[in-house]
Design a protein around this motif. Sequence first.
Motif, PDB file in Angstrom:
ATOM      1  N   PHE A 107      50.093  30.250  41.944  1.00 55.66           N
ATOM      2  CA  PHE A 107      49.336  30.559  43.152  1.00 55.66           C
ATOM      3  C   PHE A 107      47.862  30.322  42.842  1.00 55.66           C
ATOM      4  O   PHE A 107      47.416  30.582  41.725  1.00 55.66           O
ATOM      5  CB  PHE A 107      49.587  32.027  43.504  1.00 55.66           C
ATOM      6  N   ASN A 108      47.131  29.825  43.822  1.00 54.79           N
ATOM      7  CA  ASN A 108      45.688  29.650  43.618  1.00 54.79           C
ATOM      8  C   ASN A 108      44.981  30.960  43.965  1.00 54.79           C
ATOM      9  O   ASN A 108      44.734  31.246  45.136  1.00 54.79           O
ATOM     10  CB  ASN A 108      45.158  28.499  44.466  1.00 54.79           C
ATOM     11  N   TRP A 109      44.685  31.721  42.941  1.00 57.60           N
ATOM     12  CA  TRP A 109      44.135  33.067  43.147  1.00 57.60           C
ATOM     13  C   TRP A 109      42.699  33.020  43.648  1.00 57.60           C
ATOM     14  O   TRP A 109      42.199  34.004  44.181  1.00 57.60           O
ATOM     15  CB  TRP A 109      44.226  33.891  41.861  1.00 57.60           C
ATOM     16  N   LYS A 110      42.026  31.905  43.422  1.00 56.37           N
ATOM     17  CA  LYS A 110      40.655  31.781  43.954  1.00 56.37           C
ATOM     18  C   LYS A 110      40.342  30.304  44.149  1.00 56.37           C
ATOM     19  O   LYS A 110      41.097  29.437  43.695  1.00 56.37           O
ATOM     20  CB  LYS A 110      39.651  32.428  43.016  1.00 56.37           C
ATOM     21  N   ALA A 111      39.240  30.025  44.820  1.00 60.89           N
ATOM     22  CA  ALA A 111      38.821  28.637  45.012  1.00 60.89           C
ATOM     23  C   ALA A 111      38.510  28.048  43.642  1.00 60.89           C
ATOM     24  O   ALA A 111      37.781  28.660  42.857  1.00 60.89           O
ATOM     25  CB  ALA A 111      37.592  28.590  45.915  1.00 60.89           C
ATOM     26  N   LYS A 159      42.558  27.695  47.871  1.00 59.83           N
ATOM     27  CA  LYS A 159      42.678  29.131  47.621  1.00 59.83           C
ATOM     28  C   LYS A 159      43.783  29.695  48.522  1.00 59.83           C
ATOM     29  O   LYS A 159      43.850  29.383  49.710  1.00 59.83           O
ATOM     30  CB  LYS A 159      41.337  29.793  47.957  1.00 59.83           C
ATOM     31  N   ARG A 244      44.979  33.833  31.944  1.00 58.90           N
ATOM     32  CA  ARG A 244      44.887  34.357  33.309  1.00 58.90           C
ATOM     33  C   ARG A 244      43.604  33.877  33.947  1.00 58.90           C
ATOM     34  O   ARG A 244      42.622  33.660  33.246  1.00 58.90           O
ATOM     35  CB  ARG A 244      44.872  35.892  33.291  1.00 58.90           C
ATOM     36  N   VAL A 245      43.628  33.743  35.253  1.00 61.06           N
ATOM     37  CA  VAL A 245      42.350  33.423  35.912  1.00 61.06           C
ATOM     38  C   VAL A 245      41.589  34.717  36.106  1.00 61.06           C
ATOM     39  O   VAL A 245      42.166  35.785  36.164  1.00 61.06           O
ATOM     40  CB  VAL A 245      42.563  32.743  37.281  1.00 61.06           C
TER      41      VAL A 245
ATOM     42  N   PHE B  46      39.249  38.542  51.093  1.00 55.85           N
ATOM     43  CA  PHE B  46      39.333  37.382  51.985  1.00 55.85           C
ATOM     44  C   PHE B  46      38.372  36.283  51.519  1.00 55.85           C
ATOM     45  O   PHE B  46      38.713  35.106  51.506  1.00 55.85           O
ATOM     46  CB  PHE B  46      39.006  37.803  53.419  1.00 55.85           C
ATOM     47  N   VAL B  47      37.191  36.694  51.105  1.00 60.58           N
ATOM     48  CA  VAL B  47      36.173  35.711  50.720  1.00 60.58           C
ATOM     49  C   VAL B  47      36.465  35.146  49.328  1.00 60.58           C
ATOM     50  O   VAL B  47      36.445  33.930  49.121  1.00 60.58           O
ATOM     51  CB  VAL B  47      34.765  36.360  50.759  1.00 60.58           C
ATOM     52  N   GLU B  48      36.768  36.016  48.385  1.00 64.08           N
ATOM     53  CA  GLU B  48      36.902  35.563  46.994  1.00 64.08           C
ATOM     54  C   GLU B  48      38.318  35.126  46.643  1.00 64.08           C
ATOM     55  O   GLU B  48      38.533  34.439  45.652  1.00 64.08           O
ATOM     56  CB  GLU B  48      36.452  36.671  46.042  1.00 64.08           C
ATOM     57  N   GLY B  49      39.287  35.563  47.415  1.00 64.12           N
ATOM     58  CA  GLY B  49      40.679  35.240  47.098  1.00 64.12           C
ATOM     59  C   GLY B  49      41.366  36.400  46.410  1.00 64.12           C
ATOM     60  O   GLY B  49      40.746  37.418  46.094  1.00 64.12           O
ATOM     61  N   LYS B  50      42.645  36.217  46.138  1.00 62.89           N
ATOM     62  CA  LYS B  50      43.445  37.294  45.556  1.00 62.89           C
ATOM     63  C   LYS B  50      43.078  37.556  44.086  1.00 62.89           C
ATOM     64  O   LYS B  50      43.662  38.426  43.451  1.00 62.89           O
ATOM     65  CB  LYS B  50      44.932  36.952  45.643  1.00 62.89           C
ATOM     66  N   VAL B  51      42.101  36.792  43.595  1.00 67.35           N
ATOM     67  CA  VAL B  51      41.684  36.996  42.209  1.00 67.35           C
ATOM     68  C   VAL B  51      41.089  38.396  42.025  1.00 67.35           C
ATOM     69  O   VAL B  51      41.059  38.926  40.914  1.00 67.35           O
ATOM     70  CB  VAL B  51      40.683  35.891  41.787  1.00 67.35           C
ATOM     71  N   MET B  55      47.096  41.275  40.757  1.00 67.80           N
ATOM     72  CA  MET B  55      48.284  40.417  40.750  1.00 67.80           C
ATOM     73  C   MET B  55      47.964  39.079  40.085  1.00 67.80           C
ATOM     74  O   MET B  55      46.862  38.562  40.238  1.00 67.80           O
ATOM     75  CB  MET B  55      48.755  40.169  42.186  1.00 67.80           C
ATOM     76  N   ARG B  56      48.943  38.551  39.363  1.00 69.34           N
ATOM     77  CA  ARG B  56      48.835  37.222  38.777  1.00 69.34           C
ATOM     78  C   ARG B  56      50.229  36.600  38.760  1.00 69.34           C
ATOM     79  O   ARG B  56      51.210  37.257  39.078  1.00 69.34           O
ATOM     80  CB  ARG B  56      48.272  37.285  37.350  1.00 69.34           C
TER      81      ARG B  56
END
Lengths: 245, 432
Positions: A107-111, A159, A244-245, B46-51, B55-56
């Motif tokens: 999954f793309n956890w961030k841009a 993302k 991990r990202v 929403f802006v930064e993502g699920k990072v 969760m991974r």
Amino acid sequence: MAKYAMVIDLERCVGCRACMEACKVENDTPQAVFWMYVFRFEEGRYPNTRVWFLPRPCMHCDNAPCVKVCPVGARYKRPDGLVATDWERCIGCRYCEVACPYGVNYFNWKAPEKNYYLDWKDRDLGPVTHGATPPYKNPDLEKPYGPERRRIAGGGHLKGVIEKCTFCVHRVEKGQTTACAQACPVFAIQFGDLEDPNSTVSRLLKKRPHFRLLEEAGTQPRVFYLGGHPPGGEVRQIEGVKARV
Amino acid sequence: MTARGEASRFETLPYGVGRLTGGWALLVVALLALVGWGAYAYSCQFVEGKVVTGMRNIGTMGGATWGLYIAFNVYFAGVACAGITVAALIRLLNLNALRAVARMAELLTVITLILGAFSVLADLGQPLRALINLPLYARPQSPFFGTFTLAIAGFLFDSLVYLYLAGRRDAYLMARYDTPLRPLYRAWAAGYRDTPAERERHRKTTFWLAIAIIPLFITAHSTLGLVFGLQVGRPGWYSALQTPAFVVLAGVSGVGLLLVIAAILRGYLREEQRLGTGVFRWLGAFLLVLTLAYLYFVVVKVLTGFYAGHHHEQQLTQLLLWGAYAPVFWGSVLLLALPAGLLLLQAITGRWNIPALVACGVMVNLAAIGKRYLIVVPSQTHMSLLPYGPGFYAPTWVEYSIIVGLFALGALLYALFVKVFPIMDVPEEGVR
């Protein structure tokens, strides 16, 4: 209609992970994402230990659990056997990931702008490339493919969507082999058409005993392994990647 | 009309409708602040993502790709299904002793379904795209299809219709009062005059609606169980027990929460008469039966995991019993066993104690949250069929904040409704 499959010879594999590197460069995947991953295993007890390697791409299963569970049909099986991900349709629910017994989905956890394997904006890279900035994106990865014209190659890395090994659909549609097979220095990875009796994959499978991973799960993978054996409970992973990202 | 005059016009309304007290206003402000905090956390995500979550990916990242959001989605959906089912059972079985909690249960359902939908949206990587692609490309073959259609959309529609129909009579009665809320009551009553013919028509309609709700509850919550129970590639999930256990735990959490809400409203509205011990005795008995049934499922699952299980199933069972997840597992079991014992004691002695029942309601809900977490997370972090090695999942402040924000939103909607519409049937004699 072609019926694509991959054959991996575990007796040849030396665990160099060149296939992992080639996959990352070819598909421009974000940091900590390994569409192709090579397990490095150790088994037995000292002094009778054995080290062996198991490359793990997506299995492109004929009875793919990820395809079954996708609520919007973003994950689908192509007639040529490739299990594709339409990253323009994916809603990021990650159901395919929990359904897959092989752990091949990312999954793309961030841009991922600053998150690529090679950050071209990195100052340290300038002296190496003499200031040249290679094309950031491979245009082939962005194009639509197949008669259905859906965007399923490694482009995007948007993302909030899921991605995985595409069997290098952008190369395969041009008649080339996958990047991992191309890069393997010992020809351990072969990719080809099972419908063609003269293809390398057909001849290898006819000639030598083989197995598929987790056959008991009924997924009918399109990746076949020659030599060796499936990893049992007694194997230990040497330096398992936990990036991990 | 002066403010004092406005207030006096509300004095005559039943169940404190329209009377805004200082304590209530403080509660609303506090809840609004928590909702705002949750919204802020969601905007970060929403802006930064699920990072920004804990969760991974499963596999090389050694994580859990579903976490708190999905665990709470299952919890909220469970509470919702149980709420409306209690309301339907009251209607079908003519449980007049419980009529006072019928609307509380209906409202609980509508609100928790909204929270369940929000928790799914919080989990999705592309929530805006989902709103378009789900209707456009929905695949009935996916177990998620049932979650979105039956468990959320179908149930929400059904519950809203039920709440609306069951409230028409009260809306008509409330419209007799000269208050600023009269247009709302008139709109809700929509021409209803409480004639014998209308009553009969309503009785029949709600009866058939109630009949439809029971199988809908079972199928809807079963599809939620099937989201997990059909996955052969994830040890701990692939089990025929998953579906009935989901349904029963839904009942446990829903009845438990209804008990707590009824007790709070009993104290707040000083309605000791209408919300008497009889109501709590019924709810307590329901809760006892459901809790015992769920404990039975827990024992059976542990036994099968140990005795005949595949080695992955055995590993998972060990992980729950004395591994990394043992504190949550034993905590949940204790929070089910203790209320079961307390309820059994009260049932045997025939002395039902409301504070003890409320404690049981709180405990079983904490246990239900724990069990939902245990269903969702360990099979991802520790149960890969390929030897990736164990992973871990620890929720971040963003996930906790969004969940707290959702609970606050639920409480806020409940608190607002109570001040706008009677939370219990309006007795005929109390109306001018």
